[in-house]
Scaffold this motif. Structure first.
Motif, PDB file in Angstrom:
ATOM      1  N   SER A 194      13.646  30.733  29.133  1.00 40.62           N
ATOM      2  CA  SER A 194      13.242  29.690  30.079  1.00 40.62           C
ATOM      3  C   SER A 194      12.701  30.288  31.370  1.00 40.62           C
ATOM      4  O   SER A 194      12.084  29.590  32.164  1.00 40.62           O
ATOM      5  CB  SER A 194      14.423  28.768  30.381  1.00 40.62           C
ATOM      6  OG  SER A 194      15.472  29.485  31.002  1.00 40.62           O
ATOM      7  N   GLU A 203      10.361  32.431  34.010  1.00 48.90           N
ATOM      8  CA  GLU A 203       8.926  32.695  34.143  1.00 48.90           C
ATOM      9  C   GLU A 203       8.652  34.135  33.732  1.00 48.90           C
ATOM     10  O   GLU A 203       9.421  35.042  34.045  1.00 48.90           O
ATOM     11  CB  GLU A 203       8.508  32.491  35.601  1.00 48.90           C
ATOM     12  CG  GLU A 203       8.707  31.090  36.081  1.00 48.90           C
ATOM     13  CD  GLU A 203       7.399  30.368  36.280  1.00 48.90           C
ATOM     14  OE1 GLU A 203       6.355  31.022  36.217  1.00 48.90           O
ATOM     15  OE2 GLU A 203       7.446  29.159  36.481  1.00 48.90           O
ATOM     16  N   GLN A 211       6.452  35.761  24.877  1.00 43.99           N
ATOM     17  CA  GLN A 211       6.051  34.674  23.996  1.00 43.99           C
ATOM     18  C   GLN A 211       6.779  34.829  22.660  1.00 43.99           C
ATOM     19  O   GLN A 211       6.937  35.936  22.147  1.00 43.99           O
ATOM     20  CB  GLN A 211       4.535  34.720  23.744  1.00 43.99           C
ATOM     21  CG  GLN A 211       3.688  34.417  24.955  1.00 43.99           C
ATOM     22  CD  GLN A 211       3.671  32.925  25.268  1.00 43.99           C
ATOM     23  OE1 GLN A 211       3.666  32.102  24.366  1.00 43.99           O
ATOM     24  NE2 GLN A 211       3.674  32.604  26.548  1.00 43.99           N
ATOM     25  N   ASN A 228      10.287  23.478  21.525  1.00 45.07           N
ATOM     26  CA  ASN A 228       8.891  23.458  21.964  1.00 45.07           C
ATOM     27  C   ASN A 228       8.739  23.036  23.423  1.00 45.07           C
ATOM     28  O   ASN A 228       7.656  23.139  23.977  1.00 45.07           O
ATOM     29  CB  ASN A 228       8.059  22.518  21.074  1.00 45.07           C
ATOM     30  CG  ASN A 228       7.692  23.176  19.766  1.00 45.07           C
ATOM     31  OD1 ASN A 228       7.357  24.353  19.731  1.00 45.07           O
ATOM     32  ND2 ASN A 228       7.761  22.418  18.698  1.00 45.07           N
ATOM     33  N   GLN A 229       9.815  22.584  24.047  1.00 46.84           N
ATOM     34  CA  GLN A 229       9.741  22.195  25.449  1.00 46.84           C
ATOM     35  C   GLN A 229       9.567  23.407  26.363  1.00 46.84           C
ATOM     36  O   GLN A 229       9.081  23.276  27.480  1.00 46.84           O
ATOM     37  CB  GLN A 229      10.995  21.416  25.861  1.00 46.84           C
ATOM     38  CG  GLN A 229      11.107  20.068  25.193  1.00 46.84           C
ATOM     39  CD  GLN A 229      12.412  19.369  25.517  1.00 46.84           C
ATOM     40  OE1 GLN A 229      13.265  19.901  26.227  1.00 46.84           O
ATOM     41  NE2 GLN A 229      12.568  18.159  24.974  1.00 46.84           N
ATOM     42  N   LEU A 230       9.962  24.554  25.894  1.00 45.51           N
ATOM     43  CA  LEU A 230       9.768  25.783  26.675  1.00 45.51           C
ATOM     44  C   LEU A 230       8.302  26.215  26.553  1.00 45.51           C
ATOM     45  O   LEU A 230       7.700  26.142  25.475  1.00 45.51           O
ATOM     46  CB  LEU A 230      10.689  26.890  26.169  1.00 45.51           C
ATOM     47  CG  LEU A 230      12.195  26.617  26.308  1.00 45.51           C
ATOM     48  CD1 LEU A 230      12.997  27.704  25.628  1.00 45.51           C
ATOM     49  CD2 LEU A 230      12.565  26.516  27.779  1.00 45.51           C
ATOM     50  N   ASP A 231       7.725  26.660  27.668  1.00 41.28           N
ATOM     51  CA  ASP A 231       6.304  27.015  27.697  1.00 41.28           C
ATOM     52  C   ASP A 231       5.958  28.214  26.830  1.00 41.28           C
ATOM     53  O   ASP A 231       4.853  28.280  26.285  1.00 41.28           O
ATOM     54  CB  ASP A 231       5.867  27.303  29.139  1.00 41.28           C
ATOM     55  CG  ASP A 231       5.868  26.042  29.992  1.00 41.28           C
ATOM     56  OD1 ASP A 231       5.727  24.938  29.406  1.00 41.28           O
ATOM     57  OD2 ASP A 231       5.999  26.171  31.222  1.00 41.28           O
ATOM     58  N   ASN A 232       6.853  29.155  26.712  1.00 41.64           N
ATOM     59  CA  ASN A 232       6.541  30.382  25.977  1.00 41.64           C
ATOM     60  C   ASN A 232       7.129  30.423  24.576  1.00 41.64           C
ATOM     61  O   ASN A 232       7.126  31.466  23.931  1.00 41.64           O
ATOM     62  CB  ASN A 232       6.980  31.607  26.787  1.00 41.64           C
ATOM     63  CG  ASN A 232       8.416  31.487  27.236  1.00 41.64           C
ATOM     64  OD1 ASN A 232       9.041  30.445  27.039  1.00 41.64           O
ATOM     65  ND2 ASN A 232       8.934  32.538  27.828  1.00 41.64           N
ATOM     66  N   HIS A 290       6.949  28.590  20.763  1.00 37.46           N
ATOM     67  CA  HIS A 290       6.213  27.693  19.856  1.00 37.46           C
ATOM     68  C   HIS A 290       6.964  27.676  18.531  1.00 37.46           C
ATOM     69  O   HIS A 290       7.048  28.704  17.850  1.00 37.46           O
ATOM     70  CB  HIS A 290       4.785  28.183  19.643  1.00 37.46           C
ATOM     71  CG  HIS A 290       4.025  28.352  20.918  1.00 37.46           C
ATOM     72  ND1 HIS A 290       3.529  27.301  21.637  1.00 37.46           N
ATOM     73  CD2 HIS A 290       3.716  29.478  21.620  1.00 37.46           C
ATOM     74  CE1 HIS A 290       2.925  27.749  22.713  1.00 37.46           C
ATOM     75  NE2 HIS A 290       3.026  29.082  22.734  1.00 37.46           N
TER      76      HIS A 290
END
Length: 182
Positions: free
Chosen positions: A43, A45, A49, A66-70, A72
């Motif tokens: 979570s 920054e 990935q 999938n709510q986490l930006d990095n 998938h």
């Protein structure tokens, strides 16, 4: 490319070292959850990935990951959707190819029909024009003594707008009015 197979107690350390992970267990619940990813640093920054593909049924990866930006996460249902979309696109392309092939076929059929009709009309006109000219030649020729008609002219006349039987010069015989006086 390095492939590593790990046990459940090595899960978090293995995930930190990889970019792509496949999960497939016989667990009845999710083994990769949003709180677990947040606790292990995904979570933050600038975290690495991670792509997770869940090929197990029931699911081993929560859809909330999938709510986490990095991160998938994909599962079997996502793969089915991709496959269905690709199959629909292929069906559409097949239909387009069939329509195009049918149009090309019709085009060649029309060309064949029109060529056949053209040849038939050309032969019909040629046969009947030759027959007409050979039977009615004497009634349509002017009475010009300089005009000479060869028998081959009747059957070899081209279909143009030129005069049908041009006179042959020089004349092959002198007209009676031009004979010297004695």
């Amino acid at each position: 490319m390095e492939i590593t197979i790990g046990l459940m107690d090595e899960q978090w350390s293995s995930l930190k070292e990889c970019d792509l992970a496949f999960t497939s267990t016989s667990a009845t619940g999710c083994i990769l959850t949003l709180p677990g990813l947040e606790q292990n640093g995904w979570s933050a920054e600038g975290a690495a990935q991670l792509c997770v593909i869940d090929i197990s049924v029931p699911r081993n990866v929560e859809s909330e990951c999938n709510q986490l930006d990095n991160v998938h996460a994909y599962n079997v249902d996502d793969l089915k959707q991709v496959v269905a979309k690709n199959q629909a696109r292929r069906r559409e392309k097949v239909l387009e190819a069939e329509v195009r092939a049918r149009d090309i076929l019709y085009m060649y059929i029309y060309i064949y029909i029109y060529m056949y009709i053209y040849i038939y009309i050309y032969i019909y006109i040629y046969i009947h024009r030759s027959a007409y000219l050979s039977t009615h030649l004497s009634t349509h020729l002017p009475t010009d003594p300089y005009l000479t008609v060869r028998a081959s002219d009747v059957s070899t006349y081209p279909f143009t707008h030129l005069p049908i039987y041009p006179p042959t010069y020089p004349p092959t015989h002198a007209p009676l009015s031009l004979q010297p006086r004695s």
